[in-house]
Write a protein that holds these residues in place. Structure first.
Motif: not given
Length: 206
Positions: A10-26, A28-29, A71-74, A124-129
């Motif tokens: 159901s996501l389109r436009g900016w909400p979709l881009l926000a999710l594409v950013f947040l999931i990889p960002a979260l 590893a952290s 990964d930087t946060v991790g 991916r979840a473990l290596v940065p930390g």
């Protein structure tokens, strides 16, 4: 997973881009990768772009930013609070021996571990930390992190764009390919080490 997929549909436009950013960002952290691998969001974002509901370049850019920042946060969390987190979360979210293996892997491979670790959800979840806990210099971590995050994000986004409605099958292929690739590298490294040791043993007698 079906609920999340329905939500993403159901996501389109900016909400979709926000999710594409947040999931990889979260991923590893906060160890979210064990529950919901980041490539799922990025591949789906590419598939939506293929249906002209989002811009493919925008999907790739936000995915790269999410991967690199996450990964930087991790890395920072691992360096500052890694030991405490291992002592208080081992056995709940991740086994202590898996973290020990990740630290050993980073110590042996250095920056290459950061790049190669990008291709499977567990690493991916473990290596940065683990890199932060192992004392890796950030000046070494950063270029490998940017390189791995960029190649991974662009590849996943384009794969989703090319796959269209079959994007979920692409996610499975990427996961399997990552495991096979890392296994092949491990086998190659072991073979090289064995050959070198045999040569070193023969030199004194020669």
């Amino acid at each position: 997973m079906s609920f999340i997929t329905h939500l993403m549909d159901s996501l389109r436009g900016w909400p979709l881009l926000a999710l594409v950013f947040l999931i990889p960002a979260l991923e590893a952290s906060v160890f979210l990768g064990f529950v919901f691998p980041g490539e799922t969001a990025v591949v789906f974002g590419g598939a939506v772009a293929g249906q002209h509901h989002a811009n493919l370049a925008a999907v790739a850019v936000v995915a790269v930013l999410g991967a690199v920042i996450g990964d930087t946060v991790g890395f920072v969390v691992g360096r500052r609070w890694g030991e405490w987190l291992v002592a208080h979360t081992a056995g709940r979210f991740v086994k202590a021996e898996n973290i020990a293996r990740a630290r050993s892997y980073v110590a042996r491979r250095g920056g290459r571990a950061v790049f190669l670790g990008r291709w499977t959800a567990v690493l991916r979840a473990l290596v940065p930390g683990a890199a932060g806990m192992a004392g890796m210099r950030y000046s070494l971590f950063l270029p490998w992190n940017v390189a791995g995050g960029t190649v991974w994000a662009v590849a996943c986004a384009y794969a989703g764009w090319a796959a269209g409605a079959s994007w979920d099958h692409v996610v499975k292929i990427i996961n399997r390919a990552g495991l096979v690739g890392i296994a092949a590298i491990v086998i190659l490294v072991v073979a090289v080490v064995v050959v070198r040791r045999r040569r070193e043993r023969r030199l004194p007698t020669a």
